[in-house]
Design an enzyme around this catalytic site. Structure first.
Site, mmCIF file in Angstrom:
data_model
loop_
_atom_site.group_PDB
_atom_site.id
_atom_site.type_symbol
_atom_site.label_atom_id
_atom_site.label_comp_id
_atom_site.label_asym_id
_atom_site.label_seq_id
_atom_site.Cartn_x
_atom_site.Cartn_y
_atom_site.Cartn_z
ATOM 1 N N HIS A 1 41.992 -95.761 -109.482
ATOM 2 C CA HIS A 1 41.233 -96.288 -108.329
ATOM 3 C C HIS A 1 39.728 -96.140 -108.588
ATOM 4 O O HIS A 1 38.937 -97.024 -108.250
ATOM 5 C CB HIS A 1 41.560 -95.505 -107.048
ATOM 6 N N GLN B 1 54.439 -102.852 -95.653
ATOM 7 C CA GLN B 1 54.841 -103.164 -97.024
ATOM 8 C C GLN B 1 55.868 -102.171 -97.574
ATOM 9 O O GLN B 1 56.242 -102.240 -98.748
ATOM 10 C CB GLN B 1 53.624 -103.275 -97.948
ATOM 11 N N GLN C 1 51.333 -108.350 -107.713
ATOM 12 C CA GLN C 1 50.478 -108.311 -106.503
ATOM 13 C C GLN C 1 49.177 -109.085 -106.744
ATOM 14 O O GLN C 1 48.715 -109.832 -105.869
ATOM 15 C CB GLN C 1 50.186 -106.851 -106.148
ATOM 16 N N MET D 1 48.471 -95.000 -114.553
ATOM 17 C CA MET D 1 48.181 -94.133 -113.406
ATOM 18 C C MET D 1 48.702 -94.766 -112.124
ATOM 19 O O MET D 1 48.554 -95.972 -111.902
ATOM 20 C CB MET D 1 46.680 -93.920 -113.293
ATOM 21 N N SER E 1 49.785 -93.494 -107.815
ATOM 22 C CA SER E 1 49.861 -92.414 -106.815
ATOM 23 C C SER E 1 51.248 -91.779 -106.813
ATOM 24 O O SER E 1 51.423 -90.665 -106.336
ATOM 25 C CB SER E 1 49.558 -92.963 -105.426
HETATM 26 O O1 PAF Z 1 47.983 -101.823 -104.153
HETATM 27 C C1 PAF Z 1 47.903 -101.214 -103.069
HETATM 28 O O2 PAF Z 1 47.556 -100.030 -103.022
HETATM 29 C C2 PAF Z 1 48.278 -101.924 -101.780
HETATM 30 O O3 PAF Z 1 49.322 -102.819 -101.975
HETATM 31 C C3 PAF Z 1 47.102 -102.607 -101.098
HETATM 32 C C4 PAF Z 1 46.539 -103.744 -101.955
HETATM 33 C C5 PAF Z 1 46.015 -101.591 -100.807
HETATM 34 C C6 PAF Z 1 47.558 -103.222 -99.761
HETATM 35 O O4 PAF Z 1 48.046 -102.233 -98.901
#
Ligand code: PAF
Length: 282
Positions: free
Chosen positions: A37, A61, A155, A186, A188
């Site tokens: 990140h 989601q 995504q 990496m 989470s």
């Molecule tokens: O990739 C992510 O962490 C999530 O899918 C996002 C883009 C923040 C949307 O909640």
């Protein structure tokens, strides 16, 4: 760093900054931040004058309520990391600031079928939730540039399609995958792996490298089978998919539909933790 919890403060601020000539970069996250990140924040700081990061664990989601519950939320640590990285604004909303009184997906999106394969096949509704929240986040933050990580390659393609279909005035930049020293992408979710299996999960990257090396030697099917079989021999590993696809549309590569850009893309359950990785080759 300014922490803003309400859209009625953030949207006017962003609009005002843009009117003053600032270029705004935006990094949407669900928190539990790691160096991957931070590399997105750094990319934004290079291209934009103001960097906004959002932390919002988006319920729509998650199709498994247990996964949502277990999602790590180390907010103090996240704030410290963003301060150190030089983030300008953290948007930290409650669900009601995003969705109003009812947290649900209300829009119908044209995602060109990209949402039905791979992650979409295992997690029905997942990408509708992602598309909905990112659309709302873009409306609230009004950035010039949206920074996303390549680890979630599907995504990235889906959000490109969303932005194009809604003609949203934002540029999407896909940033390279950030890896642990042994190659694991990496994520989470990596903190949910015990140290031994986390080390072994470097095999996922090794399998992508193997596939890339074999691309002119074996057929896609042969590579897929060999890589899947090799990963499945590791205790605790269960490959959901390991595929070579057209990197522009995630369609299979056949002799009739060759492509210059291939994505080698995989999802592996490692001790029950779903790990994603990919590599794009030309
Ligand atoms: O990739 C992510 O962490 C999530 O899918 C996002 C883009 C923040 C949307 O909640």
């Amino acid at each position: 760093m300014q922490i803003i919890k309400q859209r009625n403060q953030l949207t006017p601020l962003s609009t005002q900054l843009r009117a003053q000539g600032a270029k705004i970069g935006f990094v949407p996250t669900m928190g539990a931040l790691h160096q991957g990140h931070i590399s997105l924040v750094e990319a934004s700081k290079k291209r934009a004058n103001i960097t906004i990061v959002s932390i919002f664990v988006n319920p729509t989601q998650f199709n498994d309520p247990k996964d949502l519950e277990k999602y790590p939320r180390p907010i103090e640590q996240d704030i410290a990391m963003l301060e150190a990285a030089g983030c300008d604004i953290l948007y930290l909303p409650e669900a009601s600031d995003i969705y109003g009184p009812v947290t649900q997906v209300t829009d119908k999106f044209d995602l060109a079928g990209l949402d039905l394969e791979l992650e979409g096949a295992s997690r029905p509704g997942h990408f509708a939730g992602v598309a909905q929240v990112v659309k709302i986040l873009l409306e609230i933050t009004r950035p010039d540039i949206l920074f996303l990580g390549q680890k979630d390659f599907q995504q990235c393609l889906i959000l490109t399609q969303l932005i194009n279909s809604l003609k949203m005035p934002v540029e999407l930049v896909m940033c390279p995958i950030y890896r642990e020293s042994h190659g694991l992408a990496m994520s989470s979710r990596n903190v949910r792996l015990n140290p031994q299996i986390r080390q072994k999960a470097g095999a996922i990257y090794a399998s992508l490298q193997y596939a890339a090396a074999m691309v002119n030697i074996l057929t896609p099917q042969e590579i897929q089978q060999a890589a899947t079989a090799a990963l499945n021999t590791i205790e605790g590993f269960n490959v959901d998919y390991f595929l070579l696809l057209n990197a522009d549309n995630l369609k299979p590569i056949t002799p009739e539909t060759p492509t210059n850009r291939i994505v080698i893309i995989t999802a592996v359950l490692v001790d029950g933790v779903r790990l994603l990785d990919n590599m794009v080759i030309s």
